[in-house]
Design a protein around this motif. Structure first.
Motif, PDB file in Angstrom:
ATOM      1  N   UNK A 263       9.156 -12.217   2.234  1.00 20.49           N
ATOM      2  CA  UNK A 263       8.387 -12.317   0.891  1.00 20.49           C
ATOM      3  C   UNK A 263       6.773 -12.687   1.237  1.00 20.49           C
ATOM      4  N   UNK A 264       6.138 -12.479   0.137  1.00 22.39           N
ATOM      5  CA  UNK A 264       4.562 -12.878   0.187  1.00 22.39           C
ATOM      6  C   UNK A 264       4.713 -14.564   0.120  1.00 22.39           C
ATOM      7  N   UNK A 265       4.461 -15.238   0.991  1.00 23.55           N
ATOM      8  CA  UNK A 265       4.338 -16.780   0.797  1.00 23.55           C
ATOM      9  C   UNK A 265       3.134 -17.087   0.360  1.00 23.55           C
ATOM     10  N   UNK A 266       1.937 -16.824   0.761  1.00 25.81           N
ATOM     11  CA  UNK A 266       0.682 -17.157   0.480  1.00 25.81           C
ATOM     12  C   UNK A 266      -0.266 -16.111   0.336  1.00 25.81           C
ATOM     13  N   UNK A 267      -0.959 -16.123  -0.831  1.00 26.25           N
ATOM     14  CA  UNK A 267      -1.806 -14.887  -1.149  1.00 26.25           C
ATOM     15  C   UNK A 267      -2.814 -14.744  -0.110  1.00 26.25           C
TER      16      UNK A 267
END
Length: 444
Positions: free
Chosen positions: A69-73
């Motif tokens: 998943x995208x943890x941090x933008x």
């Protein structure tokens, strides 16, 4: 060996991929961007990117899968892109995403147990042999020919259902009400008082220790050799031998032994033919054995006659039993883990991938029903294990989220780092113990 490895790989692939699908499904509905969903690990063999930007991949090592998943933008991300990051989501959304994996395994177990109820299986009826004198079953009044029909008012159709229903009380001790139909057709209730049994991987059968044994099958005439002593005596295929010479209710083994030691002698033999007793006379022919000694033979092939039942349920009953079996299995697993912590249950019961692979191969060889039951059991185990409050597992993340809810802010990075070390150590120790037990069983 190859068959066992394939059965093991299929099991892990299905169970872990379903676990990751749980994370993926809830993450998407919580607005988290999923970068990759991979079936398998290692080198990517094939890939496709969907309209949401998720890369669906098939990787080289087919032992499960993972969700990235995208943890941090990223720093230059727009507000909309930033909101797709996992760490930007609310506490309850992050908790739901983490919880979804173990829950998916428990849901899969329910579906598998439900499928077992719908498919049905042919199993031995729960008819008991005479209990040993002074055993717990004998003290409760059980007799030869008792057929278990219910345990604590829950219907029981087969021997395997009876074993499962008694498993908890056999391991923990206590009282259980057992409804039986006696050999004479009467319905009776037996109150069985059990002491807690010792659980060891290579230990004795707890049912047998309590005095509950499946009745021995009766010898069944499967095939008759033309011109043999059996044919001349009038035996027919389908006859059930209930007496031979001085033997009453013999087993197949004792029938063979009695025939072999009486070459040329006249033996009365009583069989059940269409449920009617028929008494004949057989004279075993003297033939030379491999040792050179003369032994008797009657020229028939024996099998086993035992009452079998088809265990099958309707849709609603199957679903209800699937839910009940999953809950009971999860609760039993937790109880056994706690008893291991207390020292009441041996750590030798911890199994690793070698033992699991062996069971995967064995159940796959037994048939579809056995393999589905194995998949359901391992799926429950994966779900329960991942819910344990150990850092690096889903349960560890949930533990952090509980602390975050109590504190009103995320836990410090130092806590996370120390937790990772502790979790890694615990998992490494658990895996080491599992491998040690596996290879101890393998070489002992």
């Amino acid at each position: 060996m190859l068959f066992t490895l394939l059965a093991f790989a299929l099991a892990l692939g299905v169970l872990i991929t379903f676990h990751e699908l749980g994370h993926y499904w809830v993450a998407r509905r919580c607005g988290v961007r999923v970068l990759r969903f991979s079936v398998g690990f290692g080198k990517v063999l094939a890939r496709r990117v969907d309209r949401h930007g998720t890369e669906w991949a098939i990787s080289a090592i087919p032992l499960g899968g993972y969700v990235k998943m995208l943890d941090d933008a990223p720093p230059n991300a727009s507000a909309a892109e930033g909101n797709e990051a996992f760490n930007r989501k609310s506490l309850w959304r992050r908790s739901a995403i983490v919880l979804a994996g173990p829950v998916a395994n428990l849901v899969l177990a329910v579906l598998l147990y439900t499928a077992l109820g719908l498919l049905g299986s042919n199993e031995p009826a729960a008819i008991l042999a005479a209990p040993p004198a002074n055993s717990m079953a004998a003290q409760a009044g059980f007799q030869a020919g008792d057929r278990i029909t219910a345990i604590n008012q829950e219907e029981v159709q087969s021997w395997s259902e009876a074993r499962w229903s008694l498993l908890d009380v056999l391991t923990s001790g206590g009282e259980v009400s057992v409804q039986v139909d006696t050999a004479t057709g009467l319905s009776r209730e037996r109150l069985l008082r059990l002491t807690a049994g010792t659980i060891e991987p290579d230990g004795s059968d707890l049912m047998a220790e309590a005095g509950l044994n499946l009745a021995m099958p009766r010898p069944l005439v499967n095939q008759i050799n033309p011109g043999g002593a059996g044919e001349q005596a009038g035996l027919r295929s389908g006859d059930i031998i209930v007496a031979l010479g001085s033997l009453k209710d013999p087993s197949a083994g004792t029938v063979v032994a009695e025939v072999q030691k009486n070459p040329g002698k006249t033996l009365p033999i009583t069989v059940l033919r269409d449920a009617v007793p028929v008494t004949l006379t057989v004279i075993p022919r003297a033939e030379a054995a491999a040792s050179g000694a003369q032994v008797g033979r009657i020229g028939v092939m024996l099998g086993a006659d035992f009452p079998m039942v088809t265990v099958r349920y309707g849709v609603l009953d199957s679903l209800g039993r699937g839910i009940s079996r999953t809950v009971d299995t999860a609760w039993f697993s937790l109880k056994m883990m706690w008893r291991m912590v207390l020292g009441d249950v041996s750590l030798r019961n911890v199994s690793g991938p070698v033992t699991i692979a062996d069971y995967a191969g064995q159940t796959a060889r037994l048939g579809l029903s056995a393999y589905i039951g194995f998949l359901a059991l391992i799926s429950v185990s994966i779900g329960v294990l991942n819910l344990l409050p150990i850092p690096m597992l889903d349960g560890g993340h949930l533990m952090y989220y509980v602390l975050e809810a109590v504190r009103g802010k995320p836990v410090p990075d130092k806590w996370l780092e120390n937790g990772q070390r502790i979790g890694l150590g615990l998992l490494a120790g658990l895996m080491g113990l599992a491998f040690f037990n596996d290879f101890s069983r393998l070489f002992s």
